[in-house]
Design a protein around this motif. Structure first.
Motif, PDB file in Angstrom:
ATOM      1  N   VAL A   1     -11.855  -6.730   4.446  1.00 17.25           N
ATOM      2  CA  VAL A   1     -10.920  -7.396   3.526  1.00 17.25           C
ATOM      3  C   VAL A   1     -10.933  -6.725   2.167  1.00 17.25           C
ATOM      4  CG1 VAL A   1     -10.504  -9.554   2.298  1.00 17.25           C
ATOM      5  CG2 VAL A   1     -10.991  -9.590   4.728  1.00 17.25           C
ATOM      6  N   LEU A   2     -12.134  -6.396   1.655  1.00 18.65           N
ATOM      7  CA  LEU A   2     -12.219  -5.735   0.340  1.00 18.65           C
ATOM      8  C   LEU A   2     -11.526  -4.374   0.354  1.00 18.65           C
ATOM      9  CD1 LEU A   2     -15.925  -6.589  -0.637  1.00 18.65           C
ATOM     10  CD2 LEU A   2     -13.828  -7.603  -1.531  1.00 18.65           C
ATOM     11  N   ILE A   3     -11.737  -3.629   1.427  1.00 24.88           N
ATOM     12  CA  ILE A   3     -11.087  -2.315   1.515  1.00 24.88           C
ATOM     13  C   ILE A   3      -9.575  -2.478   1.576  1.00 24.88           C
ATOM     14  CG2 ILE A   3     -10.804  -0.282   2.973  1.00 24.88           C
ATOM     15  CD1 ILE A   3     -13.720  -0.552   3.750  1.00 24.88           C
ATOM     16  N   ALA A   4      -9.122  -3.476   2.349  1.00 24.31           N
ATOM     17  CA  ALA A   4      -7.681  -3.699   2.464  1.00 24.31           C
ATOM     18  C   ALA A   4      -7.060  -4.082   1.120  1.00 24.31           C
ATOM     19  CB  ALA A   4      -7.404  -4.774   3.500  1.00 24.31           C
ATOM     20  N   LEU A   5      -7.763  -4.939   0.360  1.00 20.44           N
ATOM     21  CA  LEU A   5      -7.254  -5.340  -0.956  1.00 20.44           C
ATOM     22  C   LEU A   5      -7.210  -4.155  -1.912  1.00 20.44           C
ATOM     23  CD1 LEU A   5      -9.037  -8.808  -1.405  1.00 20.44           C
ATOM     24  CD2 LEU A   5      -6.604  -8.373  -1.002  1.00 20.44           C
ATOM     25  N   ALA A   6      -8.258  -3.331  -1.857  1.00 21.14           N
ATOM     26  CA  ALA A   6      -8.284  -2.173  -2.753  1.00 21.14           C
ATOM     27  C   ALA A   6      -7.137  -1.216  -2.434  1.00 21.14           C
ATOM     28  CB  ALA A   6      -9.628  -1.460  -2.646  1.00 21.14           C
ATOM     29  N   VAL A   7      -6.918  -0.968  -1.161  1.00 22.95           N
ATOM     30  CA  VAL A   7      -5.815  -0.090  -0.764  1.00 22.95           C
ATOM     31  C   VAL A   7      -4.477  -0.684  -1.153  1.00 22.95           C
ATOM     32  CG1 VAL A   7      -4.668   0.924   1.228  1.00 22.95           C
ATOM     33  CG2 VAL A   7      -7.151   0.968   1.100  1.00 22.95           C
ATOM     34  N   TYR A   8      -4.372  -2.003  -0.964  1.00 24.37           N
ATOM     35  CA  TYR A   8      -3.091  -2.662  -1.275  1.00 24.37           C
ATOM     36  C   TYR A   8      -2.761  -2.542  -2.755  1.00 24.37           C
ATOM     37  CZ  TYR A   8       0.218  -6.457  -2.099  1.00 24.37           C
ATOM     38  OH  TYR A   8       1.285  -7.205  -2.505  1.00 24.37           O
ATOM     39  N   TYR A   9      -3.713  -2.861  -3.631  1.00 23.29           N
ATOM     40  CA  TYR A   9      -3.452  -2.793  -5.066  1.00 23.29           C
ATOM     41  C   TYR A   9      -3.259  -1.364  -5.547  1.00 23.29           C
ATOM     42  CZ  TYR A   9      -4.252  -7.769  -5.679  1.00 23.29           C
ATOM     43  OH  TYR A   9      -4.147  -9.128  -5.621  1.00 23.29           O
ATOM     44  N   THR A  10      -3.961  -0.435  -4.946  1.00 24.85           N
ATOM     45  CA  THR A  10      -3.777   0.974  -5.330  1.00 24.85           C
ATOM     46  C   THR A  10      -2.370   1.439  -4.976  1.00 24.85           C
ATOM     47  OG1 THR A  10      -6.128   1.417  -4.983  1.00 24.85           O
ATOM     48  CG2 THR A  10      -4.634   3.315  -4.996  1.00 24.85           C
ATOM     49  N   ASN A  11      -1.916   1.095  -3.781  1.00 28.79           N
ATOM     50  CA  ASN A  11      -0.550   1.466  -3.377  1.00 28.79           C
ATOM     51  C   ASN A  11       0.488   0.778  -4.254  1.00 28.79           C
ATOM     52  OD1 ASN A  11      -1.602   3.039  -1.351  1.00 28.79           O
ATOM     53  ND2 ASN A  11      -1.380   1.455   0.242  1.00 28.79           N
ATOM     54  N   LEU A  12       0.218  -0.461  -4.582  1.00 29.64           N
ATOM     55  CA  LEU A  12       1.171  -1.195  -5.438  1.00 29.64           C
ATOM     56  C   LEU A  12       1.296  -0.543  -6.803  1.00 29.64           C
ATOM     57  CD1 LEU A  12       2.993  -3.678  -5.589  1.00 29.64           C
ATOM     58  CD2 LEU A  12       1.051  -4.973  -6.449  1.00 29.64           C
ATOM     59  N   ARG A  13       0.161  -0.105  -7.378  1.00 30.38           N
ATOM     60  CA  ARG A  13       0.185   0.542  -8.685  1.00 30.38           C
ATOM     61  C   ARG A  13       0.902   1.884  -8.626  1.00 30.38           C
ATOM     62  NH1 ARG A  13      -5.509   0.916 -11.375  1.00 30.38           N
ATOM     63  NH2 ARG A  13      -5.180  -1.337 -11.175  1.00 30.38           N
ATOM     64  N   ASN A  14       0.661   2.642  -7.559  1.00 28.81           N
ATOM     65  CA  ASN A  14       1.327   3.937  -7.436  1.00 28.81           C
ATOM     66  C   ASN A  14       2.832   3.774  -7.292  1.00 28.81           C
ATOM     67  OD1 ASN A  14      -1.139   5.191  -7.593  1.00 28.81           O
ATOM     68  ND2 ASN A  14      -1.404   5.346  -5.370  1.00 28.81           N
ATOM     69  N   MET A  15       3.244   2.780  -6.529  1.00 32.85           N
ATOM     70  CA  MET A  15       4.672   2.543  -6.343  1.00 32.85           C
ATOM     71  C   MET A  15       5.319   2.130  -7.649  1.00 32.85           C
ATOM     72  SD  MET A  15       4.618   0.520  -2.705  1.00 32.85           S
ATOM     73  CE  MET A  15       6.401   0.201  -2.842  1.00 32.85           C
ATOM     74  N   ALA A  16       4.613   1.349  -8.439  1.00 32.80           N
ATOM     75  CA  ALA A  16       5.172   0.942  -9.731  1.00 32.80           C
ATOM     76  C   ALA A  16       5.348   2.137 -10.641  1.00 32.80           C
ATOM     77  CB  ALA A  16       4.281  -0.116 -10.378  1.00 32.80           C
ATOM     78  N   ASN A  17       4.385   3.048 -10.624  1.00 33.31           N
ATOM     79  CA  ASN A  17       4.480   4.231 -11.480  1.00 33.31           C
ATOM     80  C   ASN A  17       5.593   5.162 -11.048  1.00 33.31           C
ATOM     81  OD1 ASN A  17       2.367   3.352 -13.040  1.00 33.31           O
ATOM     82  ND2 ASN A  17       0.806   4.464 -11.871  1.00 33.31           N
ATOM     83  N   ARG A  18       5.865   5.213  -9.682  1.00 32.12           N
ATOM     84  CA  ARG A  18       6.887   6.125  -9.211  1.00 32.12           C
ATOM     85  C   ARG A  18       8.291   5.568  -9.392  1.00 32.12           C
ATOM     86  NH1 ARG A  18       3.239   6.707  -4.895  1.00 32.12           N
ATOM     87  NH2 ARG A  18       4.606   5.399  -3.614  1.00 32.12           N
ATOM     88  N   LYS A  19       8.470   4.268  -9.116  1.00 32.12           N
ATOM     89  CA  LYS A  19       9.820   3.715  -9.063  1.00 32.12           C
ATOM     90  C   LYS A  19      10.256   3.004 -10.333  1.00 32.12           C
ATOM     91  CE  LYS A  19       9.654   3.045  -4.116  1.00 32.12           C
ATOM     92  NZ  LYS A  19       9.805   2.085  -3.019  1.00 32.12           N
TER      93      LYS A  19
END
Length: 433
Positions: A339-357
């Motif tokens: 669960v911790l790994i999934a949350l970390a990946v999720y928030y990291t992807n969310l931050r990257n998407m925000a920076n790109r779009k």
């Protein structure tokens, strides 16, 4: 064995030797026409015509029986000076020899003997043939390649002759130790129950090495007969380490019953009890051979262990609950980490998407120019085109009051897309009132 010459002539057979003497003389011979090895048993007859007729009838029936647990009777010659019976040759020996060599038989071999004698009973009793003289000397065996013994019953109908005959030495031919009680009271009125009694005596001797009642242990014939007729057999004494299956003990008690009407005399019941005894014996042997499973850790147990696997002893615990709790702990830990790994990946992807779009707008738009003395403009977070356009405007309007940059705006200001350059920057021509 050297050839033995006899005065008695056996037409069609070559005598090879003498096998032994008991109540009759047994010869080893070869059939001249076929070359088959045979056993010839001859004896002196001194009996009445009715007994002789009955013996001839039963012997003729025996020549028609083909059964793996019955010694085949090949020929019967009663009209000779020395009457004889020709039987197939069995290359092993008899049960008496086996008991003499070993002292007794083990329980599995005794059960196997009983099952094969029951099969022999199925072959002879439905034809009206009663053996009347079942004993170790009349049970032959041949060794099998597997190491097991194959047993066969022999000497059928001869006992009827022996009841009224005498040997060449003048002694009685009855084998008293294996005779049923009714054979002492009414020899001519016996039925199949007498064969079951004699078989019970054979079982008793195979397991203990001795018969229930012996002529040698009695002070006389009267004492021996009284024991056979009225005394219960002594308790069976097995050798050390042997286990007596309960069903086999039941067979011994039921076959040695004094009253023939109450005695076990049904072959199907005998076979069933022997089968149950075999299962009980296998279960007992497997239980004694089964070892406790080797554990990866040593725990205290209610019984002592001669060679412990480890030198460190732990307090008594229940292996099953411990194993279960450890398993759940491992599973829970894996789930939490996942669960911790999934949350970390999720928030990291969310931050990257925000920076790109998305381009955050940190510019705090002032209220109406009529109420706000200055306009806040953040030139550090706009796109490059927007910065260039605003720089050009700033350079052309030098007399415009300076724009103050907000440094205290929180990081959580509303994120919007880059505004249109034509409406985002307040009109520089408007002046404060």
């Amino acid at each position: 064995m050297p050839t033995v010459s006899f005065n008695t002539h056996f037409p069609g057979y070559e005598i090879l030797g003498e096998l032994g003497r008991s109540n009759a003389r047994v010869l080893k011979a070869r059939h001249l026409e076929t070359g088959d090895l045979v056993a010839i048993k001859h004896f002196a007859l001194n009996t009445d015509a009715e007994t002789l007729r009955r013996f001839r009838f039963e012997s003729q029936l025996m020549t028609d029986i083909r059964h793996p647990n019955v010694v085949r009777v090949r020929e019967v010659q009663l009209d000779m000076p020395m009457p004889f019976i020709v039987m197939e040759w069995i290359e092993g020996g008899n049960l008496r020899t086996l008991l003499t060599e070993r002292g007794h038989l083990d329980v599995p071999t005794t059960i196997r003997l009983g099952l094969q004698m029951a099969e022999a009973f199925k072959a002879i009793h439905p034809k009206g043939i009663i053996h009347r003289d079942i004993k170790p000397e009349n049970i032959l065996y041949r060794p099998l390649p597997s190491g097991e013994l194959h047993f066969l019953l022999t000497d059928f109908g001869v006992a009827r002759l022996r009841e009224q005959s005498q040997t060449m030495t003048g002694q009685s031919l009855m084998t008293y130790e294996y005779a049923s009680p009714e054979q002492f009271d009414n020899p001519k009125g016996v039925d199949v129950a007498t064969d079951y009694y004699s078989l019970g005596v054979v079982f008793y001797e195979c397991l203990s090495g001795r018969v229930p009642f012996s002529m040698a242990d009695s002070t006389g014939m009267a004492t021996f007969m009284n024991q056979v007729l009225r005394t219960s057999p002594p308790d069976l004494q097995l050798t050390a380490g042997q286990y007596l299956p309960p069903s086999l003990d039941t067979i011994l008690r039921w076959t040695l019953t004094k009253n023939p009407a109450e005695r076990l005399s049904d072959v199907d019941e005998l076979t069933l009890l022997l089968g149950q005894a075999n299962v009980e014996q296998l279960q007992a042997s497997r239980t004694s051979e089964r070892r406790a499973p080797v554990s990866t850790r040593t725990v205290a147990a209610p019984v002592s262990v001669s060679q412990p696997q480890e030198t460190t002893y732990l307090p008594p615990v229940d292996d099953e609950p411990v194993a279960s709790s450890n398993w759940w702990a491992v599973v829970l830990g894996v789930v939490v980490v996942g669960v911790l790994i999934a949350l970390a990946v999720y928030y990291t992807n969310l931050r990257n998407m925000a920076n790109r779009k998305f381009v955050p707008d940190s510019t705090a738009t002032a209220g109406d120019s009529s109420e706000t003395p200055s306009v806040t403009n953040d030139t550090t977070t706009t796109s490059s085109d927007y910065l260039m356009e605003e720089s050009a405007r700033d350079s052309s309007e030098a007399d415009t009051p300076p724009v103050s940059t907000s440094t205290t705006e929180p990081a959580t200001t509303t994120v919007t897309t880059a505004p249109d350059s034509t409406n985002t920057v307040p009109d520089s021509t408007q002046t404060n009132n």
